[in-house]
Scaffold this active site. Structure first.
Site, PDB file in Angstrom:
ATOM      1  N   ASP A  10     -30.844 100.874   9.171  1.00 12.40           N
ATOM      2  CA  ASP A  10     -31.843  99.922   9.664  1.00 12.40           C
ATOM      3  C   ASP A  10     -33.209 100.597   9.724  1.00 12.40           C
ATOM      4  OD1 ASP A  10     -30.010  97.835   9.854  1.00 12.40           O
ATOM      5  OD2 ASP A  10     -29.349  98.468  11.839  1.00 12.40           O
ATOM      6  N   ASP A  59     -25.625  93.846   3.365  1.00 13.40           N
ATOM      7  CA  ASP A  59     -25.459  92.888   4.473  1.00 13.40           C
ATOM      8  C   ASP A  59     -26.578  91.848   4.414  1.00 13.40           C
ATOM      9  OD1 ASP A  59     -24.856  91.705   6.936  1.00 13.40           O
ATOM     10  OD2 ASP A  59     -25.736  93.339   8.111  1.00 13.40           O
ATOM     11  N   LYS A  61     -25.860  88.366   4.192  1.00 10.98           N
ATOM     12  CA  LYS A  61     -25.393  87.141   4.869  1.00 10.98           C
ATOM     13  C   LYS A  61     -25.853  85.873   4.142  1.00 10.98           C
ATOM     14  CE  LYS A  61     -25.308  89.196   9.534  1.00 10.98           C
ATOM     15  NZ  LYS A  61     -26.014  90.487   9.413  1.00 10.98           N
ATOM     16  N   THR A 119     -22.618  87.562  16.637  1.00 14.41           N
ATOM     17  CA  THR A 119     -22.330  88.040  17.997  1.00 14.41           C
ATOM     18  C   THR A 119     -23.438  87.638  18.980  1.00 14.41           C
ATOM     19  OG1 THR A 119     -23.100  90.181  17.208  1.00 14.41           O
ATOM     20  CG2 THR A 119     -20.737  89.944  17.526  1.00 14.41           C
TER      21      THR A 119
HETATM   22  O1  C5P Z   1     -27.676  99.982  16.044  1.00 13.20           O
HETATM   23  P1  C5P Z   1     -26.366  99.228  16.073  1.00 13.20           P
HETATM   24  O2  C5P Z   1     -25.150 100.138  16.023  1.00 13.20           O
HETATM   25  O3  C5P Z   1     -26.303  98.220  17.196  1.00 13.20           O
HETATM   26  O4  C5P Z   1     -26.398  98.435  14.702  1.00 13.20           O
HETATM   27  C1  C5P Z   1     -25.401  97.526  14.356  1.00 13.20           C
HETATM   28  C2  C5P Z   1     -25.673  96.992  12.991  1.00 13.20           C
HETATM   29  O5  C5P Z   1     -24.711  95.956  12.746  1.00 13.20           O
HETATM   30  C3  C5P Z   1     -27.034  96.366  12.779  1.00 13.20           C
HETATM   31  O6  C5P Z   1     -27.416  96.600  11.424  1.00 13.20           O
HETATM   32  C4  C5P Z   1     -26.802  94.890  13.011  1.00 13.20           C
HETATM   33  O7  C5P Z   1     -27.670  94.063  12.275  1.00 13.20           O
HETATM   34  C5  C5P Z   1     -25.381  94.735  12.482  1.00 13.20           C
HETATM   35  N1  C5P Z   1     -24.642  93.600  13.027  1.00 13.20           N
HETATM   36  C6  C5P Z   1     -24.397  93.434  14.378  1.00 13.20           C
HETATM   37  N2  C5P Z   1     -23.687  92.346  14.836  1.00 13.20           N
HETATM   38  C7  C5P Z   1     -23.220  91.444  13.969  1.00 13.20           C
HETATM   39  C8  C5P Z   1     -23.451  91.596  12.599  1.00 13.20           C
HETATM   40  C9  C5P Z   1     -24.176  92.699  12.162  1.00 13.20           C
HETATM   41  O8  C5P Z   1     -24.802  94.263  15.193  1.00 13.20           O
HETATM   42  N3  C5P Z   1     -22.499  90.422  14.408  1.00 13.20           N
END
Ligand code: C5P
Length: 244
Positions: A10, A59, A61, A119
């Site tokens: 990210d 990712d 979507k 989520t």
């Molecule tokens: O920094 P962190 O571990 O929270 O990042 C989680 C990653 O997973 C981010 O790229 C976020 O966009 C992605 N993601 C998420 N929840 C989802 C789908 C994707 O946190 N339901």
């Protein structure tokens, strides 16, 4: 045993992502490229990652009419990526079109997974904004997972808490890719439902998507390895540390 961590890149541009990846000089972790980085750098950065032997989860979507998604997936399939996703809310015809688009590009190895409910979607949003009133969030997630399975997809993005019930409904081979992972004692940031790597292993997560816990760590490589070790120990011992 394969390391189940997918590092979420990210970052706002390729330069910053490459500085981070230089930490991993002798290994090529599985990485996730999301909308921010893809919109900033486009396909050329994905091609660069594949040339460097990184596995890539794109990712993006996708969610549009079936024809548009088919054409878009045909393009993405040409990037030799390892995983890509669509929104299950686009429906079965759209998900089938996505799969056919990948196959039309010869991307037989590319895993196609679905986002069920984000989520960030709460029970209140589901009922009061989306007007999905007759079913609770967990059942809605299971239902969307079943649709994805029936459309020929390989798995879903879900929380660790949802993974086991999705496996019950869709089978053990149906992939569960779980964000919201934190090492015990660390910052949960803006994630509402978090789990430790060990809990993810016990609760049948196949892949853990992890961003800030690794990208923001002082020692990203040792944090990456620590997460894998906790996952492996829990998997082998059938117990896990909690977040408290
Ligand atoms: O920094 P962190 O571990 O929270 O990042 C989680 C990653 O997973 C981010 O790229 C976020 O966009 C992605 N993601 C998420 N929840 C989802 C789908 C994707 O946190 N339901």
């Amino acid at each position: 045993m394969e390391n189940p961590v997918i590092i979420a890149l990210d970052f706002e541009n390729a330069k910053k992502a490459k500085v981070f990846l230089a930490n991993f000089d002798d290994q090529s972790p599985y990485v996730k490229v999301g909308m921010e980085l893809f919109y900033a750098e486009g396909a050329s950065f994905v091609r660069w990652l594949k040339e460097q032997n990184f596995r890539v989860f794109l990712d993006l979507k996708l969610h549009d009419i079936p024809t548009t998604v088919h054409k878009a997936m045909k393009v993405l399939g040409g990037l030799n990526i390892d995983m890509v996703n669509v929104h299950a809310a686009g429906g079965v015809a759209m998900m089938k079109a996505a799969k056919e688009g990948l196959l039309a590009a010869g991307a037989h190895h590319t895993k196609l997974i679905a986002v069920t409910q984000l989520t960030s979607t709460t029970e209140k949003v589901l009922k009061e904004e989306l007007l999905i009133k007759d079913i609770d969030l967990n059942d809605c997630v299971s239902h969307y997972a079943k649709l994805a399975k029936n459309a020929g997809l390989d798995g879903v993005v879900c929380s660790v808490q949802e993974a086991a019930s999705i496996k019950n409904v869709c089978g053990e081979d149906f992939l569960t890719v779980t964000p919201g992972i934190r090492l015990s004692g660390s910052d949960t940031h803006d994630q509402a439902r978090v789990a430790t790597p060990g809990e993810a292993a016990i609760k049948k997560s196949d892949y853990m998507v992890i961003g800030r816990s690794i990208t923001g760590a002082e020692e990203p490589v040792s944090t990456y390895e620590e997460i894998f070790n906790e996952w492996r120990e829990s998997y082998e011992n059938n117990s896990f540390p909690t977040l408290a």
